[in-house]
Scaffold this motif. Structure first.
Motif, PDB file in Angstrom:
ATOM      1  N   THR B 102       0.066  19.642 -23.402  1.00  0.00           N
ATOM      2  CA  THR B 102       0.107  18.271 -22.892  1.00  0.00           C
ATOM      3  C   THR B 102       0.745  18.224 -21.511  1.00  0.00           C
ATOM      4  O   THR B 102       0.162  17.690 -20.566  1.00  0.00           O
ATOM      5  CB  THR B 102       0.914  17.377 -23.863  1.00  0.00           C
ATOM      6  N   LEU B 185      -5.986  17.096 -29.932  1.00  0.00           N
ATOM      7  CA  LEU B 185      -5.024  15.998 -29.971  1.00  0.00           C
ATOM      8  C   LEU B 185      -4.107  16.062 -28.733  1.00  0.00           C
ATOM      9  O   LEU B 185      -3.927  15.079 -28.009  1.00  0.00           O
ATOM     10  CB  LEU B 185      -4.198  16.105 -31.252  1.00  0.00           C
ATOM     11  N   GLU B 186      -3.580  17.258 -28.472  1.00  0.00           N
ATOM     12  CA  GLU B 186      -2.684  17.383 -27.323  1.00  0.00           C
ATOM     13  C   GLU B 186      -3.434  17.282 -25.998  1.00  0.00           C
ATOM     14  O   GLU B 186      -2.895  16.857 -24.991  1.00  0.00           O
ATOM     15  CB  GLU B 186      -1.897  18.695 -27.400  1.00  0.00           C
ATOM     16  N   LEU B 189      -3.641  13.673 -25.260  1.00  0.00           N
ATOM     17  CA  LEU B 189      -2.341  13.203 -24.771  1.00  0.00           C
ATOM     18  C   LEU B 189      -2.154  13.592 -23.311  1.00  0.00           C
ATOM     19  O   LEU B 189      -1.710  12.796 -22.486  1.00  0.00           O
ATOM     20  CB  LEU B 189      -1.206  13.817 -25.593  1.00  0.00           C
ATOM     21  N   LEU B 202       5.364  10.148 -24.010  1.00  0.00           N
ATOM     22  CA  LEU B 202       4.280  10.163 -24.994  1.00  0.00           C
ATOM     23  C   LEU B 202       4.363  11.432 -25.839  1.00  0.00           C
ATOM     24  O   LEU B 202       4.235  11.394 -27.065  1.00  0.00           O
ATOM     25  CB  LEU B 202       2.947  10.135 -24.236  1.00  0.00           C
ATOM     26  N   GLY B 203       4.618  12.543 -25.167  1.00  0.00           N
ATOM     27  CA  GLY B 203       4.760  13.824 -25.846  1.00  0.00           C
ATOM     28  C   GLY B 203       5.926  13.800 -26.815  1.00  0.00           C
ATOM     29  O   GLY B 203       5.865  14.387 -27.898  1.00  0.00           O
ATOM     30  N   TYR B 206       4.965  11.858 -29.900  1.00  0.00           N
ATOM     31  CA  TYR B 206       4.083  12.723 -30.687  1.00  0.00           C
ATOM     32  C   TYR B 206       4.911  13.756 -31.451  1.00  0.00           C
ATOM     33  O   TYR B 206       4.683  14.011 -32.635  1.00  0.00           O
ATOM     34  CB  TYR B 206       3.079  13.405 -29.762  1.00  0.00           C
ATOM     35  N   ASN B 210       5.166  14.266 -35.382  1.00  0.00           N
ATOM     36  CA  ASN B 210       4.811  15.588 -35.850  1.00  0.00           C
ATOM     37  C   ASN B 210       5.910  16.146 -36.762  1.00  0.00           C
ATOM     38  O   ASN B 210       5.645  16.710 -37.815  1.00  0.00           O
ATOM     39  CB  ASN B 210       4.614  16.488 -34.629  1.00  0.00           C
ATOM     40  N   SER B 214       4.114  15.521 -40.387  1.00  0.00           N
ATOM     41  CA  SER B 214       3.185  16.640 -40.527  1.00  0.00           C
ATOM     42  C   SER B 214       3.620  17.564 -41.657  1.00  0.00           C
ATOM     43  O   SER B 214       2.866  18.428 -42.081  1.00  0.00           O
ATOM     44  CB  SER B 214       3.112  17.432 -39.221  1.00  0.00           C
ATOM     45  N   PHE B 239      -1.674  13.823 -38.831  1.00  0.00           N
ATOM     46  CA  PHE B 239      -0.533  14.732 -38.684  1.00  0.00           C
ATOM     47  C   PHE B 239      -0.416  15.769 -39.797  1.00  0.00           C
ATOM     48  O   PHE B 239      -0.061  16.904 -39.546  1.00  0.00           O
ATOM     49  CB  PHE B 239       0.768  13.934 -38.577  1.00  0.00           C
TER      50      PHE B 239
END
Lengths: 335, 293
Positions: B102, B185-186, B189, B202-203, B206, B210, B214, B239
């Motif tokens: 990302t 997904l990344e 992002l 944003l990361g 996430y 996660n 996840s 996730f």
């Protein structure tokens, strides 16, 4: 038909404005101010196959933006352009296989690997026949005298050597159109000269069409017959290098070497005087008045030597740039 | 087509040799990867000890120095299961985590490195994918031995032994899909960098999701105490396929039907993020201004 046709091409950016200070930072979270920057304001240009054209202009004039538009990196706000019949920003693979862009400040080579590995990748990306590839690569490396450096990691090369490798990488697929954005930036005089020689030789041999931007007048004088001056997003001049002086400068520089004159103070108030360096006197005078001024001075003083010349090109161009810069300061449209 | 594969292969080969320049760094990174897992194993040891104590299940002495496993179950996991779970999650995450993807994409957008993919007749996403596959393969090459060693030493924790072939097949397929899911997904992002100057926040969001959703920090069965609507949402989110799902499949925590439905949902999520990546790239390039230089 022209190989490059540009019609009313314009590109404006929306730039986020932030005021100084913490309070302003917090405010900007809720309400952002933007300013429209018109990088290119509707230019028209035709370039014929095999021409070597220089874009000349101050920083932020729109030179690089124009090259980015022509190589399809960015999409214009309005207007059209075709290069070899393709619209660049559609990014057809057919088009992308036929041109190359070299940016002096960016590198395309893999930093940690020898240049030869990047070249090999280009062979596959551009689908170059292996035999043709090997020959082109070695020819270019010999022309630039870097054959022995191809197996050395790129990060261990000097700036000049790296630039040469960048050029080889860009030319491997024998592009028909070449965009060079300040290819000699930051290089020493010897390396600059070497690259100029190479570009001239290569261009003459292959008849490729080249658009070059540079800040170095030497690059341009050595390479291009046609110069396009861009300032403030518009084309101000399109023609030969020597034509710039005819068009933009109505003055001549006259240097007189006086004989046994002792009283130089009498010249102090002379109109257009630029320097007194006894026994030499230098002044600027409009072209139409050169003859009459000289006749008067020759009659009144003993003159040993006379030189009449054009003002230096750099000065003329600098004054074009600064005039364009003044008109740029018109109020920016805020949104 | 053949030629495209050839280009791809060469891109992959180059990325592979580039990675090998940093093999020392990789070795160290691999060893470090087991440290958090080790911490978790000890943490759960303590938790199981307490649970067993309070339940009066003193199958083993509570004192330290005991080598037998503590008894008791938490959310259907015995201690052996739990250790096996974390070891498997380490494997899953070796597929689904994409360190630097990302931030790398958004950096390339910000400083204009992305330009080279635009002027050459190549596809940005395919190049990134080739590069990432190469990174992963280098990583697996280096990590295979330490992984095998750890699993061998911990074989006693896999109380049910090897699962049957169908489960192994689903497990392996799901691992591959978790790589693709993590990647796309990344990628999407990172491509947000066309609109946002900084995607770090944003990361971070996430990463938080996660961590907790996840199955990275704990098996998702522990969340069963939450209101039903929440567990349903978590269940349908992508996730869990990044860590929990393959591990749970391997350990036989899901029945055959749930397993196959899960695989279908995972495929759907992969397809969704491939589409999203493409869409964002298309829209993003339209407004891109080729920063720098």
């Amino acid at each position: 038909m022209s190989i490059i046709e540009i019609r009313q091409l314009a590109k404006s950016y929306r730039v986020y404005q932030k005021r100084e200070g913490m309070l302003a930072s917090v405010k900007s979270l809720f309400r952002r101010e933007y300013r429209n920057v018109e990088a290119v304001r509707g230019i028209d240009l035709d370039v014929q196959k095999g021409e070597f054209v220089a874009f000349l202009g101050p920083n932020g004039a729109g030179k690089t933006t124009t090259l980015k538009l022509l190589s399809g990196i960015i999409t214009p706000t309005s207007g059209t352009a075709t290069v070899m019949g393709h619209t660049p920003w559609h990014r057809d693979n057919d088009y992308r296989r036929r041109f190359a862009l070299v940016m002096g400040q960016k590198n395309q080579l893999w930093w940690d690997l020898p240049a030869i590995d990047s070249f090999r990748l280009h062979q596959h990306i551009y689908r170059i026949d292996p035999a043709v590839f090997a020959k082109t690569r070695d020819d270019l490396a010999d022309m630039l005298d870097v054959r022995r450096l191809m197996n050395q990691p790129v990060r261990e090369l000097s700036l000049g050597e790296r630039m040469k490798m960048e050029l080889i990488a860009a030319l491997l697929h024998s592009p028909e159109v070449l965009f060079l954005d300040e290819p000699t930036i930051g290089l020493d005089v010897v390396a600059q000269h070497r690259i100029q020689l190479f570009l001239r030789e290569y261009q003459q041999e292959r008849g490729v069409t080249v658009l070059l931007t540079s800040h170095y007048m030497k690059d341009i004088a050595a390479l291009c017959r046609r110069v396009v001056i861009i300032a403030n997003g518009r084309i101000h001049y399109d023609g030969s290098l020597s034509g710039i002086i005819d068009r933009f400068s109505s003055d001549k520089i006259v240097t007189l070497q006086l004989g046994d004159e002792t009283d130089f103070k009498q010249f102090a108030n002379m109109p257009g005087l630029t320097s007194i360096d006894e026994p030499r006197l230098r002044f600027r005078v409009s072209r139409d008045e050169v003859a009459s001024t000289l006749a008067r001075l020759l009659a009144d003083h003993q003159v040993n030597d006379v030189v009449v010349e054009d003002p230096p090109l750099e000065d003329v161009i600098a004054s074009i740039f600064s005039e364009a810069g003044e008109s740029q300061n018109e109020p920016a449209s805020a949104t | 087509m053949i030629s495209a594969i050839h280009t791809w292969w060469n891109f992959f080969r180059l990325a592979f040799s580039e990675r090998m320049v940093y093999r020392g760094d990789f070795m160290l990174g691999t060893l470090m990867r087991f440290l958090p897992t080790l911490t978790q194993i000890f943490l759960w040891w303590a938790i199981y000890d307490v649970v067993a104590d309070s339940a009066g299940l003193t199958g083993s002495s509570t004192g330290s120095g005991s080598t037998s496993m503590p008894g008791g179950q938490i959310a259907g996991y015995g201690y052996g299961d739990m250790v096996a779970y974390f070891l498997l999650v380490t494997v899953t995450r070796a597929f689904s985590s994409m360190p630097g993807l990302t931030s790398g994409i958004s950096r390339q957008i910000r400083n204009g490195e992305i330009n080279r993919f635009l002027i050459q007749p190549v596809d940005l996403v395919s190049c990134l994918l080739a590069q990432r596959v190469a990174h992963k393969l280098v990583y697996y090459t280096v990590a295979l031995l330490p992984f095998a060693l750890v699993f061998f030493l911990c074989r006693a924790f896999f109380v049910n032994g090897w699962p049957d072939p169908l489960v192994i097949l689903v497990f392996v397929t799901s691992l591959m899909l978790s790589f693709l899911l993590g990647f796309f997904l990344e990628c999407s992002l990172g491509l947000a960098g066309f609109w946002l100057l900084e995607v770090a926040s944003l990361g971070f969001i996430y990463m938080l999701f996660n961590f907790f959703l996840s199955g990275h920090m704990f098996p998702l069965e522990l969340l069963n105490g939450l209101p039903a609507w929440m567990t349903t949402i978590i269940d349908w989110m992508p996730f869990k396929y990044l860590a929990w799902f393959p591990a749970a499949v391997f350990l036989g925590k899901v029945d055959q039907q749930t397993m196959l439905v899960g695989l279908g949902v995972q495929i759907a999520w992969v397809a969704f993020f491939i589409f999203l990546t493409r869409l964002m790239l298309y829209r993003g390039l339209k407004r891109y201004s080729g920063f720098g230089g």
